[in-house]
Enzyme design. Structure first.
Site, PDB file in Angstrom:
ATOM      1  N   ALA A   1     -23.750 -31.319   3.738  1.00  0.00           N
ATOM      2  CA  ALA A   1     -23.031 -31.133   4.996  1.00  0.00           C
ATOM      3  C   ALA A   1     -23.933 -31.253   6.216  1.00  0.00           C
ATOM      4  CB  ALA A   1     -22.360 -29.751   5.005  1.00  0.00           C
ATOM      5  N   CYS A   2     -25.241 -31.445   6.007  1.00  0.00           N
ATOM      6  CA  CYS A   2     -26.165 -31.351   7.132  1.00  0.00           C
ATOM      7  C   CYS A   2     -26.379 -32.664   7.865  1.00  0.00           C
ATOM      8  CB  CYS A   2     -27.521 -30.816   6.659  1.00  0.00           C
ATOM      9  SG  CYS A   2     -27.432 -29.092   6.130  1.00  0.00           S
ATOM     10  N   GLY A   3     -26.019 -33.785   7.260  1.00  0.00           N
ATOM     11  CA  GLY A   3     -26.150 -35.055   7.944  1.00  0.00           C
ATOM     12  C   GLY A   3     -27.555 -35.616   7.958  1.00  0.00           C
ATOM     13  N   LEU A   4     -28.465 -35.049   7.151  1.00  0.00           N
ATOM     14  CA  LEU A   4     -29.820 -35.565   7.093  1.00  0.00           C
ATOM     15  C   LEU A   4     -29.918 -36.598   5.979  1.00  0.00           C
ATOM     16  CD1 LEU A   4     -31.870 -32.292   7.564  1.00  0.00           C
ATOM     17  CD2 LEU A   4     -31.242 -33.964   9.294  1.00  0.00           C
TER      18      LEU A   4
ATOM     19  N   THR B   1     -28.200 -29.611   2.841  1.00  0.00           N
ATOM     20  CA  THR B   1     -27.149 -29.855   1.863  1.00  0.00           C
ATOM     21  C   THR B   1     -26.371 -31.088   2.314  1.00  0.00           C
ATOM     22  OG1 THR B   1     -25.422 -28.575   2.974  1.00  0.00           O
ATOM     23  CG2 THR B   1     -26.941 -27.354   1.561  1.00  0.00           C
TER      24      THR B   1
END
Length: 271
Positions: free
Chosen positions: A110-113, A108
């Site tokens: 928020a995951c930083g990927l 998502t």
């Protein structure tokens, strides 16, 4: 069962002065989801339709693919100071145990990927790819659905503080509406309803959300095989990328008789 609204004291300030009075608020409480007795996640939600929420979440995360994958869902463990069940811990027993705690959930914002990683994750994991054809929805029907969704948001009427999500047929018939303090929870609740009603893959349905269309909401629609997603507000750039990648029709700014269509416009019949 926990209440969905609560009363709190407030001071109302206006040009005429200030007065004290009670206000009705949407309840926000934690829900811990356990799978086979092991904690999976905790989400802040408005109580109600928790079983639907669990089914929708587990489908969106590719842990289950049908209602038969779940043997039972029961509240457990959570009690208040008086020993009463808080209904804030839900344990799901799967028919086939899975090492869920060792896996990675779909990414998502928020995951930083990176965006490419996120798109690849959803394309790889979805069990229900969206067909290139159908359903065909009249734009006049689509533009009317946000108001129809709003008319079914009873808790919003009392609090003004909840997101809504609804599933509709191509002719605009309402099938299910759910509300929650979290927009992702509201979508999980209607997808969970569809799963339990054997309407997944939902290749003939339309999902309408009361706010913006984030990547996460498009992801959930794709995982359930929903071909059309309409949002009252704007989509994010990654949401549009995923919609294009997956062949989902994404319409934003559904207000009055106007809308912006960001992908797969062939499913919309324009007058």
């Amino acid at each position: 069962m926990s209440r969905v609204t609560a009363r709190r004291r407030t001071v109302r300030i206006s040009a005429a002065g200030s007065t004290e009075r009670p206000d009705t608020l949407a309840v926000e409480e934690p829900l811990e989801l356990r799978v086979d007795g092991r904690s999976l996640t905790v989400t802040m939600r408005t109580p109600g339709s928790d079983i639907d929420l669990a089914h929708g979440f587990l489908l969106s995360e590719n842990i289950i693919g049908s209602p038969e994958d779940i043997v039972s869902a029961r509240y457990c463990a959570g009690t208040d100071a008086n020993g009463q069940n808080t209904y804030n811990v839900l344990d799901i027993q799967l028919r086939t145990p899975t090492p869920i705690l060792a896996r990675n959930f779909l990414t998502t914002s928020a995951c930083g990927l990176c965006g490419k990683t996120a798109l690849d994750e959803v394309r790889t994991h979805t069990r229900f790819p969206i067909p290139a054809t159908g359903p065909l929805v009249d734009t006049e029907v689509l533009s009317a659905l946000p108001d129809r969704l709003r008319s079914h948001q009873k808790v919003f009427d009392a609090t003004g503080g909840l997101h809504g999500a609804g599933l509709f047929t191509a002719d605009g018939t309402v099938l299910a509406v759910r509300e929650d303090v979290g927009r992702h929870n509201a979508v999980d609740k209607v997808i969970g309803w569809a799963l339990r009603e054997n309407r997944v893959p939902a290749h003939d349905l339309v999902l309408i959300v009361s706010g913006r269309a984030s990547f996460e909401l498009v992801q959930k629609a794709v995982m359930a095989g929903i071909p059309i997603l309409g949002a009252v507000s704007a989509p994010s750039s990654l949401a549009v990328d995923l919609a294009v990648e997956s062949g989902l029709t994404l319409a934003g700014f559904l207000r009055g008789d106007t809308m912006n269509v960001y992908s797969a416009a062939q499913r919309l019949k324009v007058h």
